[in-house]
Design an enzyme around this catalytic site. Structure first.
Site, short mmCIF file in Angstrom:
data_model
loop_
_atom_site.label_atom_id
_atom_site.label_comp_id
_atom_site.label_asym_id
_atom_site.label_seq_id
_atom_site.Cartn_x
_atom_site.Cartn_y
_atom_site.Cartn_z
N HIS A 84 -0.41 5.66 7.22
CA HIS A 84 -1.58 4.85 6.92
C HIS A 84 -1.67 3.77 7.99
O HIS A 84 -0.67 3.12 8.31
CB HIS A 84 -1.48 4.19 5.54
CG HIS A 84 -2.51 3.11 5.35
ND1 HIS A 84 -3.86 3.36 5.45
CD2 HIS A 84 -2.39 1.77 5.12
CE1 HIS A 84 -4.53 2.22 5.27
NE2 HIS A 84 -3.66 1.25 5.08
N HIS A 127 -11.51 -0.17 6.40
CA HIS A 127 -10.08 -0.45 6.23
C HIS A 127 -9.21 0.32 7.23
O HIS A 127 -8.45 -0.29 7.97
CB HIS A 127 -9.73 -0.10 4.77
CG HIS A 127 -8.30 -0.26 4.41
ND1 HIS A 127 -7.83 -0.07 3.13
CD2 HIS A 127 -7.21 -0.57 5.14
CE1 HIS A 127 -6.53 -0.26 3.09
NE2 HIS A 127 -6.12 -0.57 4.30
N HIS A 186 -4.62 0.98 10.37
CA HIS A 186 -5.91 0.31 10.44
C HIS A 186 -6.51 0.41 11.85
O HIS A 186 -7.28 -0.45 12.25
CB HIS A 186 -5.75 -1.17 10.07
CG HIS A 186 -5.09 -1.40 8.75
ND1 HIS A 186 -4.36 -2.53 8.46
CD2 HIS A 186 -5.05 -0.64 7.62
CE1 HIS A 186 -3.89 -2.46 7.21
NE2 HIS A 186 -4.29 -1.33 6.68
N GLU A 238 0.81 -1.22 0.00
CA GLU A 238 0.00 0.00 0.00
C GLU A 238 0.84 1.28 0.00
O GLU A 238 0.35 2.34 0.39
CB GLU A 238 -0.95 -0.01 1.20
CG GLU A 238 -1.99 -1.12 1.13
CD GLU A 238 -3.12 -0.86 2.10
OE1 GLU A 238 -4.18 -0.40 1.66
OE2 GLU A 238 -2.93 -1.11 3.31
ZN LIG Z 1 -4.16 -0.69 4.74
#
Ligand SMILES: [Zn+2]
Length: 255
Positions: free
Chosen positions: A96, A167, A98, A77
């Site tokens: 980023h 997500h 979760h 990602e």
């Molecule tokens: Zn992710």
């Protein structure tokens, strides 16, 4: 110590802090724009953030591809970071993750994630929600190419954070300390809001004036901000990597 070496150490510290504060686990990542080349950024190879050391940092272009020849396994990602750096010249660092407490706000439409606690002010008044299905239909929900990254960056726009449906989130800031701070307090703000909803009645959000007042008083390397960074770094076991930009001296961990 060169600026780049010190910045890479800061990036390692950021990885460890985000792991210790349970923003990331085996997954999730943090990156910084390259100080000498704004079209490149630095991020760890595919590795759990708690295990990242200076030797694991790689340099990628804004297409998400490695600079130079052979490359270790990279995060699938990484395009989230590439596309945000491409779209936002003002952004110097991206996270980023979760983090579980943010997820309900990415799937429930009844309550928007907005700042309700003072330390949550940096998420900004609005937090857009990006749904990968809107443009890409049925996927595995991961951002695995630059087109998906750009679609997310478009939804982020000029905001500090975008939730990603079912997500996680992507956050962006003008410094590494700020993006880490923002990413640590985002789930805490989410948790406070969820608990307040359980108590019932009207929710009091931070006003735009309060958010502005906190932004006006914020400086990335002020003693107050540094206090948090130093505390988190020592808690995460990497206080020995700390260097302070204004004096260049390492600050050893407190006994
Ligand atoms: Zn992710």
């Amino acid at each position: 110590m060169s600026d780049l070496t010190s910045l890479i150490q800061d990036l390692v510290i950021a990885n460890r802090i985000l792991a210790k504060e349970e923003v990331v686990d085996a997954y999730g990542h943090v990156s910084i724009r390259h100080p000498d080349n704004p079209k490149h950024f630095l991020i760890a190879r595919s590795l759990a953030p708690d295990l990242v050391g200076p030797e694991d940092i790689v340099e990628l272009g804004l297409d998400g591809q490695p600079v130079g020849g052979d490359s270790p396994q990279l995060y699938l990602e990484r395009f989230i970071h590439a596309a945000i750096f491409e779209a936002r010249p003002d952004v110097m660092a991206v996270v980023h993750a979760h983090a579980e407490d943010t997820l309900p706000f990415s799937i429930a439409t009844a309550t928007k994630l907005r700042p309700v606690i003072h330390a949550g002010s940096f998420i900004g008044k609005e937090v857009p929600v990006w749904d990968i299905a809107d443009s890409f239909g049925d996927t595995n929900l991961l951002v695995t190419n630059i087109e998906q990254g750009r679609d997310l960056a478009k939804c982020l726009g000029a905001h500090s954070v975008a939730l990603m449906r079912g997500h996680g989130f992507a956050s962006a800031a003008r410094s590494l300390i700020e993006v880490v701070r923002l990413s640590v307090y985002l789930p805490r703000n989410a948790r406070a809001l969820m608990r307040a909803k359980q108590l019932g009645g009207e929710i009091k959000y931070l006003s735009q004036g309060e958010i502005d007042a906190r932004n006006r008083g914020y400086r990335p390397y002020s003693p107050e901000t540094w206090r948090t960074w130093e505390y988190w770094a020592n808690k995460a076991g990497c206080g020995h990597l700390l260097t302070r930009p204004d004096d260049g001296h390492p600050h050893p961990p407190k006994g």
